[in-house]
Design a protein around this motif. Sequence first.
Motif, PDB file in Angstrom:
ATOM      1  N   THR A 180       0.837  -1.185   0.000  1.00 29.78           N
ATOM      2  CA  THR A 180       0.000   0.000   0.000  1.00 29.78           C
ATOM      3  C   THR A 180       0.878   1.243   0.000  1.00 29.78           C
ATOM      4  O   THR A 180       2.099   1.144   0.164  1.00 29.78           O
ATOM      5  N   PRO A 241     -11.445  -3.332   0.593  1.00 30.31           N
ATOM      6  CA  PRO A 241     -10.193  -2.829   1.155  1.00 30.31           C
ATOM      7  C   PRO A 241     -10.226  -2.625   2.666  1.00 30.31           C
ATOM      8  O   PRO A 241      -9.245  -2.940   3.351  1.00 30.31           O
ATOM      9  N   THR A 245      -7.764  -4.643   5.126  1.00 28.66           N
ATOM     10  CA  THR A 245      -6.826  -3.906   5.971  1.00 28.66           C
ATOM     11  C   THR A 245      -6.993  -4.280   7.423  1.00 28.66           C
ATOM     12  O   THR A 245      -6.010  -4.519   8.153  1.00 28.66           O
ATOM     13  N   VAL A 249      -4.004  -6.003   9.699  1.00 31.04           N
ATOM     14  CA  VAL A 249      -3.421  -5.312  10.840  1.00 31.04           C
ATOM     15  C   VAL A 249      -3.608  -6.109  12.126  1.00 31.04           C
ATOM     16  O   VAL A 249      -2.837  -5.950  13.088  1.00 31.04           O
ATOM     17  N   THR A 260       1.894   0.353  12.780  1.00 32.93           N
ATOM     18  CA  THR A 260       0.640  -0.155  12.213  1.00 32.93           C
ATOM     19  C   THR A 260      -0.081   0.917  11.395  1.00 32.93           C
ATOM     20  O   THR A 260      -0.884   0.589  10.516  1.00 32.93           O
ATOM     21  N   ILE A 263      -0.078   0.587   7.773  1.00 28.49           N
ATOM     22  CA  ILE A 263      -1.088  -0.311   7.194  1.00 28.49           C
ATOM     23  C   ILE A 263      -2.449   0.377   7.183  1.00 28.49           C
ATOM     24  O   ILE A 263      -3.108   0.493   6.148  1.00 28.49           O
ATOM     25  N   THR A 264      -2.875   0.864   8.348  1.00 24.56           N
ATOM     26  CA  THR A 264      -4.243   1.355   8.504  1.00 24.56           C
ATOM     27  C   THR A 264      -4.488   2.686   7.799  1.00 24.56           C
ATOM     28  O   THR A 264      -5.626   2.990   7.421  1.00 24.56           O
ATOM     29  N   GLY A 266      -3.230   3.656   4.900  1.00 22.62           N
ATOM     30  CA  GLY A 266      -2.928   3.584   3.481  1.00 22.62           C
ATOM     31  C   GLY A 266      -3.903   4.368   2.630  1.00 22.62           C
ATOM     32  O   GLY A 266      -5.120   4.346   2.858  1.00 22.62           O
ATOM     33  N   PRO A 270      -5.123  -2.198  -0.243  1.00 24.35           N
ATOM     34  CA  PRO A 270      -4.034  -3.160  -0.085  1.00 24.35           C
ATOM     35  C   PRO A 270      -4.015  -4.151  -1.249  1.00 24.35           C
ATOM     36  O   PRO A 270      -5.058  -4.611  -1.696  1.00 24.35           O
TER      37      PRO A 270
END
Length: 377
Positions: A180, A241, A245, A249, A260, A263-264, A266, A270
């Motif tokens: 991402t 998505p 996600t 996570v 993190t 990831i969250t 983005g 993803p």
Amino acid sequence: MTTPVTIIGAGLGGLTLARVLHVHGIPSTIHEAEPSPAARAQGGLLDIHAHNGQPALRDAGLHEEFLGLVHQGGEATRVLDKDGTVLLDEPDDGTGGRPEVHRGDLRRMLIDSLPAGTIHWGRKAAAVRSLGDGRHEVSFADGATVQTGLLVGADGAWSRVRPLLSGASPVYTGMSLVETYLFDGDTRHPVAAKTVGGGSMSALAPGKGIQAHREGGGTLHTYVALSASPEWLAGIDFADPAAATARIVREFDGWAPELTALITDGDTPPVLRPLHTLPQDHRWDRVLGVTLLGDAAHLMPPSGEGANLAMYDGAELGKALAAHPDDAEAALTAYEQALFPRSAAAAADSVRIRELCYGATAPHSLVAFFTDGGQAG
């Protein structure tokens, strides 16, 4: 050389081959599945190594132009643990031993260095068959065909050319990446941007990791690494998505929030990228009129070597053909004799680097590797 060189695939390896052939006055034709040079994004930053990628660009007469594409500061390296503690922080020292460049910029430079008409876009290879006496026919999805006396498979992991030479097929490594992007990181994601730093960041633990590169314009390019079975991955709906996600996570419960967030937070959905490999010692018997380079020849887990090896393969093959203008088979034999041990050594190194990054003692094993004078890709 009177034998026309037909290259399947306009990745970095196939383009480097065509360029080195051009430098030596040897024409070639590339057939590429993508409909145009801008049909899709070309990935993130690559570190171009002094022992293979850079010599290939010198052989192509493009090294000086390449230096103008380098992402300044991109060689900075950080290694963190899951709590966000910085275990290693090496700035970019400016020596340029492993300069970072965006894959798309590098590919564009190679494309622009070729004569007009070298690349036939929208030519997805559907089947390849032997015609005997070293000649082969490639059939494309658009119904076109081409016959050639010298065929090079530069068509990646799922090569259509490889079956002419080898029965090997890629197998899943057990590791996948989830990709991402966070855009305008310094303004919109300042905590994550500070965590990544000026170059690359790896926060690692056994079997998993959160890794990111800083790209141009403050973009943070994230790769989440997970040891996961195909069945587990199939249970994640990447068409949703937010749900995907949230599921990814959860594998990092208890990790530092600044990690993190990569990831969250983005800004793009993803994208799952399962990692596949060919056997470490992949090789084949000499087959008249055909050979392979890059991932078609030696697919391996990411180690920083894949793009470099592909370009080096392309340059070495181009030079071999130039050195044997009246004997293509002698050129292919010399090329493959050097290719096989080179590929096997790189594949073994890629397995070792994967263990350093995600093995039982990660991330401390990777820190030790760096501080003992090693270099990870």
